[in-house]
Write a protein that holds these residues in place. Structure first.
Motif, short mmCIF file in Angstrom:
data_model
loop_
_atom_site.label_atom_id
_atom_site.label_comp_id
_atom_site.label_asym_id
_atom_site.label_seq_id
_atom_site.Cartn_x
_atom_site.Cartn_y
_atom_site.Cartn_z
N SER A 63 -17.91 28.98 11.61
CA SER A 63 -17.48 29.84 10.54
C SER A 63 -17.60 28.07 9.77
CB SER A 63 -15.42 29.87 10.97
OG SER A 63 -15.08 29.67 10.67
N ILE A 64 -17.27 28.38 8.42
CA ILE A 64 -17.86 27.11 7.44
C ILE A 64 -16.24 26.38 6.65
CG2 ILE A 64 -19.13 28.56 5.71
CD1 ILE A 64 -19.72 24.70 7.82
N ALA A 120 -25.60 27.01 6.19
CA ALA A 120 -25.90 27.63 4.85
C ALA A 120 -26.05 28.58 5.30
CB ALA A 120 -26.98 27.33 4.01
N GLU A 121 -26.63 29.26 6.58
CA GLU A 121 -25.89 31.05 6.35
C GLU A 121 -25.15 31.54 6.95
OE1 GLU A 121 -27.21 32.81 11.38
OE2 GLU A 121 -28.33 31.23 11.05
N ARG A 122 -23.39 30.66 7.22
CA ARG A 122 -22.48 31.34 7.22
C ARG A 122 -22.23 30.84 5.94
NH1 ARG A 122 -22.64 34.04 10.43
NH2 ARG A 122 -20.25 33.61 10.09
N LEU A 123 -22.33 30.35 5.25
CA LEU A 123 -21.40 30.03 3.82
C LEU A 123 -22.42 31.92 2.85
CD1 LEU A 123 -19.83 28.64 1.95
CD2 LEU A 123 -21.32 27.87 0.94
N VAL A 160 -25.03 23.59 -1.73
CA VAL A 160 -25.14 23.92 -2.76
C VAL A 160 -26.23 24.44 -3.34
CG1 VAL A 160 -26.33 22.51 -4.88
CG2 VAL A 160 -24.72 21.37 -3.11
N GLU A 161 -27.61 24.75 -2.55
CA GLU A 161 -28.69 26.24 -3.38
C GLU A 161 -27.70 27.33 -2.51
OE1 GLU A 161 -32.56 24.03 -1.69
OE2 GLU A 161 -31.65 24.82 -0.23
N VAL A 162 -26.56 27.49 -1.90
CA VAL A 162 -26.24 28.88 -1.66
C VAL A 162 -25.01 29.26 -2.80
CG1 VAL A 162 -24.71 30.55 0.04
CG2 VAL A 162 -26.38 29.01 0.63
N MET A 163 -24.21 27.80 -3.41
CA MET A 163 -23.42 27.95 -4.37
C MET A 163 -24.00 28.19 -5.62
SD MET A 163 -20.72 25.81 -2.79
CE MET A 163 -20.82 24.41 -1.79
N ALA A 164 -25.24 27.60 -5.72
CA ALA A 164 -25.25 28.12 -7.05
C ALA A 164 -25.92 29.57 -7.45
CB ALA A 164 -26.55 26.66 -7.37
#
Length: 365
Positions: A63-64, A120-123, A160-164
């Motif tokens: 988990s992240i 990033a995958e977990r997020l 950051v790319e996932v959050m964007a």
């Protein structure tokens, strides 16, 4: 786990490292005590381990997102792309977390690092959960998300790319100038009220910084980063953290003034915290670098924490108590008011759009 460097219990100044030794963790069942046999054995052991190399281990996180309900912390969710931090800040409150890995909170914390390759995958999976409730994420708390390793691995940028993509709000606290690399992502997010950045500045003295936080950006580089963030339209603040009695507390107003001049809009401070093994590490560092005032520093620290090296009580652990704590609070409040600091605008949560997990059957709705 890869074999690490030799771990003699010899406390000494080590070039480019904040810790003086591989201090034992609180979970160790045995500890080693150095003995000089008269044949220069201790000196040879010290020379062999004088400059331990950094060892990085890839790991797959289950988990992240970490969650907390602490009433004195301004966030409930955090994400750490790495474990350990090569900045090597001797005062880092996160050092004791390395004990859970059966590693030393001392030199292991800054030389035995773990990269969460699937962060990033977990997020993305977290943001796709049907029951996920959006609230701002603090990026990098137990580790600096922009520590030197990030230049090679890029895990923080992937997060950051996932959050964007999800339009998810987040904040960053860093001692690194490396955050400027991601301006292409951060500036558009800032325009929509989705990100803020805080630079942690402990001292303006380059020589002290080199001893205390050896692989973090130099103080002038952090101030320059504040200016670049402000010029890019990214909400930026300064954290004077930690404030260390009789070592850095006299710089409080100067740091706030320099940060305000550089463009910081908000400011805060946190007192030195010494949980678990950090007490031993800090005392080692003091004896090596400031032996003439070590007792005085610890006397003031204990005055702030009710006679103990550290009081973990919510509300007191970051501000302390007593006359010295009251004086610091008054000094900060006066400088804060005089310099015109304010709060950064709250991060928006209404723009969040849940991500979808990939499905071999496609998406119907």
């Amino acid at each position: 786990m890869p074999a690490g460097p030799p771990r003699p219990p010899v406390a000494t100044v080590r070039k480019g490292r904040g810790s003086a030794s591989w201090v034992a963790s609180r979970f160790d069942s045995r500890s080693a005590v150095p003995e000089d046999d008269g044949w220069n054995g201790l000196q040879a052991l010290q020379d062999e381990a004088g400059a331990p190399a950094t060892v990085v281990t890839d790991e797959r996180a289950r988990s992240i997102v970490s969650r907390n309900a602490s009433p004195d912390i301004g966030f409930s969710q955090s994400v750490n792309p790495y474990r350990g931090c090569e900045h090597g800040c001797i005062y880092c409150f996160a050092r004791p977390s390395h004990a859970y890995l059966d590693l030393s909170p001392g030199l292991d914390f800054e030389t035995r690092l773990f990269a969460k390759t699937n962060a990033a995958e977990r997020l993305r999976a977290e943001f796709a959960r049907p029951g996920y409730a959006c609230s701002p994420i603090a990026l990098g708390i137990n580790t600096d998300a922009y520590q030197p390793l990030e230049r090679e691995r890029g895990i923080t940028r992937a997060l950051v790319e996932v959050m964007a993509e999800a339009r998810h709000p987040f904040s960053v606290v860093t001692k690194s100038a490396g955050v400027v690399r991601d301006f292409d992502l951060l500036a558009p997010l800032a325009a929509d009220g989705l990100v803020s950045v805080y630079l942690s500045v402990t001292t303006l003295d380059n020589r002290l910084s080199a001893r205390m936080e050896p692989r973090a950006a130099a103080p002038h580089a952090r101030l320059r980063t504040i200016r670049r963030l402000a010029d890019a339209g990214i909400p930026v603040g300064v954290l004077v953290a930690p404030v260390i009695p009789a070592i850095t507390d006299h710089e409080l107003e100067a740091i706030l003034g320099a940060a305000r001049e550089a463009g910081a809009a908000s400011a805060g401070y946190v007192l030195l915290r010494l949980p678990h093994e950090l007490k031993t590490l800090w005392r080692e560092w003091l004896e090596l670098h400031y032996p003439e005032r070590a007792a005085h520093v610890m006397s003031l620290v204990q005055q702030l924490h009710g006679g103990k090296d550290y009081d973990s009580t919510f509300g007191r652990r970051m501000r302390g108590q007593g006359p010295f704590a009251d004086l610091l609070a008054a000094r900060f409040a006066r400088a804060h008011r005089r310099l015109g600091f304010a709060r950064l605008p709250p991060l928006r949560t209404d723009l969040f759009r849940p991500l979808r997990n990939a499905s071999p059957q496609g998406v119907l709705f």
